[in-house]
Scaffold this active site. Sequence first.
Site, PDB file in Angstrom:
ATOM      1  N   LEU A  15      30.071  73.760  69.258  1.00 50.58           N
ATOM      2  CA  LEU A  15      28.564  73.055  69.508  1.00 50.58           C
ATOM      3  C   LEU A  15      28.086  73.683  70.932  1.00 50.58           C
ATOM      4  O   LEU A  15      26.870  73.384  70.971  1.00 50.58           O
ATOM      5  CB  LEU A  15      28.669  71.851  69.277  1.00 50.58           C
ATOM      6  CG  LEU A  15      29.234  71.212  67.938  1.00 50.58           C
ATOM      7  CD1 LEU A  15      28.896  69.708  67.948  1.00 50.58           C
ATOM      8  CD2 LEU A  15      28.045  71.766  66.841  1.00 50.58           C
ATOM      9  N   LYS A  16      28.823  74.423  71.652  1.00 51.68           N
ATOM     10  CA  LYS A  16      28.096  74.639  72.812  1.00 51.68           C
ATOM     11  C   LYS A  16      27.604  76.051  72.803  1.00 51.68           C
ATOM     12  O   LYS A  16      28.131  76.919  72.399  1.00 51.68           O
ATOM     13  CB  LYS A  16      29.280  74.453  73.862  1.00 51.68           C
ATOM     14  CG  LYS A  16      30.020  73.089  74.009  1.00 51.68           C
ATOM     15  CD  LYS A  16      29.285  72.015  74.251  1.00 51.68           C
ATOM     16  CE  LYS A  16      30.077  70.821  74.081  1.00 51.68           C
ATOM     17  NZ  LYS A  16      29.195  69.531  74.311  1.00 51.68           N
ATOM     18  N   ILE A  32      27.259  79.676  73.965  1.00 50.00           N
ATOM     19  CA  ILE A  32      27.995  80.494  74.761  1.00 50.00           C
ATOM     20  C   ILE A  32      27.462  81.095  76.059  1.00 50.00           C
ATOM     21  O   ILE A  32      26.598  81.840  75.971  1.00 50.00           O
ATOM     22  CB  ILE A  32      28.459  81.639  73.867  1.00 50.00           C
ATOM     23  CG1 ILE A  32      29.607  81.184  72.453  1.00 50.00           C
ATOM     24  CG2 ILE A  32      29.159  82.912  74.199  1.00 50.00           C
ATOM     25  CD1 ILE A  32      30.697  80.468  72.977  1.00 50.00           C
ATOM     26  N   HIS A  77      27.098  79.060  60.232  1.00 45.97           N
ATOM     27  CA  HIS A  77      26.048  78.132  60.307  1.00 45.97           C
ATOM     28  C   HIS A  77      26.078  77.679  58.753  1.00 45.97           C
ATOM     29  O   HIS A  77      25.878  78.563  57.954  1.00 45.97           O
ATOM     30  CB  HIS A  77      24.755  78.882  60.930  1.00 45.97           C
ATOM     31  CG  HIS A  77      23.694  77.598  60.701  1.00 45.97           C
ATOM     32  ND1 HIS A  77      23.637  77.067  62.153  1.00 45.97           N
ATOM     33  CD2 HIS A  77      22.784  77.401  60.340  1.00 45.97           C
ATOM     34  CE1 HIS A  77      22.682  76.056  61.948  1.00 45.97           C
ATOM     35  NE2 HIS A  77      22.251  76.303  60.883  1.00 45.97           N
TER      36      HIS A  77
HETATM   37  C1  GRF Z   1      30.694  73.687  59.845  1.00 47.41           C
HETATM   38  O1  GRF Z   1      29.866  73.300  58.913  1.00 47.41           O
HETATM   39  C2  GRF Z   1      30.195  75.006  60.479  1.00 47.41           C
HETATM   40  O2  GRF Z   1      29.376  75.731  59.608  1.00 47.41           O
HETATM   41  C3  GRF Z   1      29.514  74.564  61.498  1.00 47.41           C
HETATM   42  O3  GRF Z   1      29.997  73.418  61.863  1.00 47.41           O
HETATM   43  C4  GRF Z   1      30.960  72.858  60.914  1.00 47.41           C
HETATM   44  C5  GRF Z   1      32.562  72.842  61.320  1.00 47.41           C
HETATM   45  O4  GRF Z   1      33.272  72.165  60.590  1.00 47.41           O
HETATM   46  N1  GRF Z   1      29.144  75.543  62.406  1.00 47.41           N
HETATM   47  P1  GRF Z   1      34.959  72.172  60.915  1.00 47.41           P
HETATM   48  O5  GRF Z   1      35.121  71.659  62.069  1.00 47.41           O
HETATM   49  O6  GRF Z   1      35.346  73.568  60.576  1.00 47.41           O
HETATM   50  O7  GRF Z   1      35.228  71.384  59.781  1.00 47.41           O
END
Ligand code: GRF
Length: 190
Positions: free
Chosen positions: A84-85, A87, A103
């Site tokens: 989520l951060k 880069i 995504h």
């Molecule tokens: C996924 O939905 C991915 O598309 C998004 O974050 C979520 C991660 O899920 N970027 P997980 O941690 O792999 O279960």
Amino acid sequence: MRKIAVFISGEGSNASKMLINFREREGLEVALVYSSRPNENLKVLCEDFGIVYQYRPWNDPEKIKLLEFCKKMRIDWVVLAGFLKLIPAAFIAHFPNKILNIHPALLPKFGGKGMYGMHVHNAVIHAKEIESGITIHYVNGAYDEGQIIKQFRVSISENETSETLSTKVRTLEHKYFSDTVAELIMSNKT
Ligand code: GRF
């Protein structure tokens, strides 16, 4: 051998699938999993598979050494699997077109800062879209704006909710993300 680092912030279900998938493949090795939150499941899986697992909060000053650590480990590719951060530019400069992200929607729609997890699916349902899906893309300096590599789609039914859509999208991620990343990395000649 292409050495890969996987970065995560969440549950790590995509990362787990990738670790298992890549063990069956020649020429690819997940060497490092970095998590910005403690993740016991991934830690145990990494221990089982002989992969370095590193947890450090993203705001920890020591984390600045992550790039140095990747260099020292001779990492070739970075895969963001629910990371989520943003880069940092130094990473992007060191790994040009070698950082990949997934995504949970069809970019360029429903991306950008704050668009993660259920926020994405809520927005898609709210906008009355007729389809959603996943986007696998290169990472540049802005959230979700790097060049799109591949997308996979699901249709949205009339009574779809964010929760049911989330399950559909998750199924697509688990089915296609690892294979797409493996094929891309193995076909890359640089
Ligand atoms: C996924 O939905 C991915 O598309 C998004 O974050 C979520 C991660 O899920 N970027 P997980 O941690 O792999 O279960």
